[in-house]
Design a protein around this motif. Structure first.
Motif, PDB file in Angstrom:
ATOM      1  N   GLY A 354      -4.962  11.832 -15.860  1.00 15.22           N
ATOM      2  CA  GLY A 354      -4.499  12.228 -14.539  1.00 15.22           C
ATOM      3  C   GLY A 354      -4.980  11.355 -13.412  1.00 15.22           C
ATOM      4  O   GLY A 354      -4.596  11.573 -12.258  1.00 15.22           O
ATOM      5  N   SER A 355      -5.815  10.356 -13.699  1.00 18.06           N
ATOM      6  CA  SER A 355      -6.333   9.484 -12.645  1.00 18.06           C
ATOM      7  C   SER A 355      -5.276   8.481 -12.204  1.00 18.06           C
ATOM      8  O   SER A 355      -4.278   8.252 -12.892  1.00 18.06           O
ATOM      9  N   ALA A 356      -5.515   7.872 -11.045  1.00 20.18           N
ATOM     10  CA  ALA A 356      -4.582   6.866 -10.543  1.00 20.18           C
ATOM     11  C   ALA A 356      -4.657   5.606 -11.391  1.00 20.18           C
ATOM     12  O   ALA A 356      -5.726   5.210 -11.853  1.00 20.18           O
ATOM     13  N   TRP A 357      -3.513   4.964 -11.593  1.00 21.72           N
ATOM     14  CA  TRP A 357      -3.424   3.707 -12.346  1.00 21.72           C
ATOM     15  C   TRP A 357      -3.621   2.571 -11.352  1.00 21.72           C
ATOM     16  O   TRP A 357      -2.710   2.202 -10.627  1.00 21.72           O
ATOM     17  N   THR A 358      -4.818   2.000 -11.325  1.00 19.20           N
ATOM     18  CA  THR A 358      -5.157   1.027 -10.295  1.00 19.20           C
ATOM     19  C   THR A 358      -5.065  -0.414 -10.778  1.00 19.20           C
ATOM     20  O   THR A 358      -5.582  -1.314 -10.123  1.00 19.20           O
ATOM     21  N   SER A 359      -4.430  -0.627 -11.915  1.00 14.13           N
ATOM     22  CA  SER A 359      -4.134  -1.990 -12.365  1.00 14.13           C
ATOM     23  C   SER A 359      -2.618  -2.158 -12.397  1.00 14.13           C
ATOM     24  O   SER A 359      -1.880  -1.186 -12.433  1.00 14.13           O
ATOM     25  N   GLY A 360      -2.188  -3.399 -12.407  1.00 11.09           N
ATOM     26  CA  GLY A 360      -0.752  -3.678 -12.322  1.00 11.09           C
ATOM     27  C   GLY A 360      -0.473  -4.507 -11.089  1.00 11.09           C
ATOM     28  O   GLY A 360      -1.325  -5.275 -10.627  1.00 11.09           O
ATOM     29  N   ASP A 361       0.698  -4.345 -10.495  1.00 12.16           N
ATOM     30  CA  ASP A 361       1.040  -5.062  -9.266  1.00 12.16           C
ATOM     31  C   ASP A 361       0.614  -4.214  -8.072  1.00 12.16           C
ATOM     32  O   ASP A 361       1.352  -3.338  -7.620  1.00 12.16           O
ATOM     33  N   CYS A 362      -0.581  -4.472  -7.551  1.00 14.41           N
ATOM     34  CA  CYS A 362      -1.131  -3.637  -6.478  1.00 14.41           C
ATOM     35  C   CYS A 362      -0.715  -4.101  -5.096  1.00 14.41           C
ATOM     36  O   CYS A 362      -1.208  -3.581  -4.091  1.00 14.41           O
ATOM     37  N   THR A 363       0.192  -5.082  -5.014  1.00 11.80           N
ATOM     38  CA  THR A 363       0.837  -5.348  -3.723  1.00 11.80           C
ATOM     39  C   THR A 363       1.966  -4.346  -3.489  1.00 11.80           C
ATOM     40  O   THR A 363       2.469  -4.227  -2.379  1.00 11.80           O
ATOM     41  N   TRP A 364       2.362  -3.649  -4.572  1.00 11.35           N
ATOM     42  CA  TRP A 364       3.365  -2.588  -4.511  1.00 11.35           C
ATOM     43  C   TRP A 364       2.711  -1.292  -4.994  1.00 11.35           C
ATOM     44  O   TRP A 364       1.812  -1.317  -5.823  1.00 11.35           O
ATOM     45  N   HIS A 365       3.168  -0.148  -4.471  1.00 10.41           N
ATOM     46  CA  HIS A 365       2.643   1.149  -4.908  1.00 10.41           C
ATOM     47  C   HIS A 365       3.801   2.116  -5.142  1.00 10.41           C
ATOM     48  O   HIS A 365       4.925   1.894  -4.677  1.00 10.41           O
TER      49      HIS A 365
END
Length: 405
Positions: A354-365
């Protein structure tokens, strides 16, 4: 110069033998074909006649006559033959030693294989005994084992039934509203639980469906309004239109939303944040597993949200439509809602807690819920998009807040 001048046919034969590194021409009795043997010695040991010394030369040695030179060459040839014999004997001895070593290694390997075969037979015999013993034990215990398995299955099913009934009761009863200050957003407490996140019959960005367990948390009863924004930040410069203080705070970027929760945290002493994408979908579903929280078809969409066909092309005040099962308004439509998560094109590798996914393309949310400008298909509980960059907002972008209890 050569002693005999122009090479004779036998000399050519000797030269060819040496050039091709063939065996010596004379390796038997030397009293046969003596002339040819002498020619061989002359060629083999380069016996030459010095015109200056009027003597015969072999390398650095000088001889008065040819017989002496031939005798020296013959002695050297004897030495060569003896050395060659010695080398052959040494090679044969080495081969014999190597053959003995190989034979010894093969014998040791054969003994090892034989030992392994004996051990394998003993192990197979023991396994067969154990197998028969186990079969006998199972045969004697089968009725009790079956009864134990049956009772265990019944217990698991009963626990699942009790948990299902408990969650149905939880989801069917709107939770009390919590406010940390008079001007703060109203919050609703979500129960801990688990659900299937995503959709298996829609776009690839909602796949694969995966089980997520969520801890209890508080989430905004409505989207943050223009009035709440002004009360916390001290200004309302980002507000658009003449909708009023009860309208969602739209035209905000992800960074704007982060600034708001930071100031709200300072004001209340509570740790506010944006909901994770999993928390948002868990709250939007409110215990449902259908496309929309109210069902599998959008026939009731007019009762639950503002969208393209009923919004008259504009945003509307919050909480004018029906709430979902836990008392959350506008989870379908009105404005898109920012979540904490960075953008990923699918759920492969997504967190399961349930935590936020803080990896990936973090210039976009990630944005959720759809807006007043969209068709019902974009208002489902699982639909997700990303809106350009984190520092960009539009008239259809808003958010709601969350925090731990």
């Amino acid at each position: 110069m050569s002693l005999y001048g122009k090479p004779s046919p036998i000399n050519k034969l000797i030269e060819g033998s040496l050039k091709n590194q063939a065996p010596p021409l004379f390796n038997g009795p030397r009293d046969i074909a003596l002339t040819a043997y002498q020619l061989y010695l002359i060629k083999q040991f380069k016996i030459e006649r010095s015109e200056i010394l009027e003597k015969f030369v072999i390398g650095d040695n000088v001889f008065d006559d040819l017989p002496s030179a031939l005798a020296e060459a013959d002695a050297r040839y004897e030495h060569q033959l003896a050395a060659a014999d010695a080398r052959r004997i040494k090679k044969l001895a080495a081969l014999a030693i190597e053959d003995t070593r190989v034979q010894a290694a093969l014998a040791i390997e054969a003994m090892r294989v034989q030992t392994m075969e004996i051990e394998a037979k003993a192990l197979n015999s023991q396994l067969e005994k154990n197998r028969k013993k186990t079969k006998e034990q199972i045969k004697r215990a089968s009725p009790w084992v079956a009864l134990g398995v049956f009772l265990l299955v019944c217990l698991v099913a009963w626990n699942d039934y009790i948990e299902d009934q408990r969650m149905q009761l939880v989801w069917s009863t709107p939770a009390p509203v919590v406010k940390d200050c008079p001007d703060c957003p109203a919050m609703v407490k979500m129960p801990a639980g688990s659900f299937e996140m995503g959709s298996g019959n829609s776009t690839s960005v909602e796949q694969p469906t995966h089980r997520v367990s969520v801890a209890s948390f508080l989430i905004g009863r409505t989207e943050v309004t223009q009035g709440e924004w002004a009360a916390v930040t001290g200004d309302n410069l980002l507000a658009v239109g003449k909708c009023g203080d009860d309208c969602p705070m739209a035209n905000v970027s992800w960074i704007d939303a982060q600034n708001f929760v930071s100031k709200l945290s300072e004001k209340t002493g509570k740790q506010y944040r944006l909901p994770s994408e999993a928390e948002w979908e868990y709250a939007a579903r409110a215990g449902s597993s259908t496309k929309w929280s109210f069902g599998e078809t959008y026939k009731l969409i007019d009762s639950y949200g503002w969208y393209k066909s009923n919004s008259q092309g504009k945003v509307h005040p919050v909480a004018q439509k029906r709430a979902n099962a836990v008392g959350l308004y506008d989870m379908h439509g009105n404005v898109w809602e920012w979540t904490q998560d960075c953008w990923n094109t699918n759920y492969s590798g997504a967190p399961s807690n349930g935590s936020a996914w803080t990896s990936g393309d973090c210039t976009w949310h990630v944005l959720r819920g759809g807006s007043w400008a969209d068709d019902p298909i974009y208002l489902t509980s699982a639909y997700r998009i990303s809106n350009f960059y984190a520092n960009k907002g539009t008239g259809s972008n808003g958010f709601r807040v969350a925090r731990m209890p």
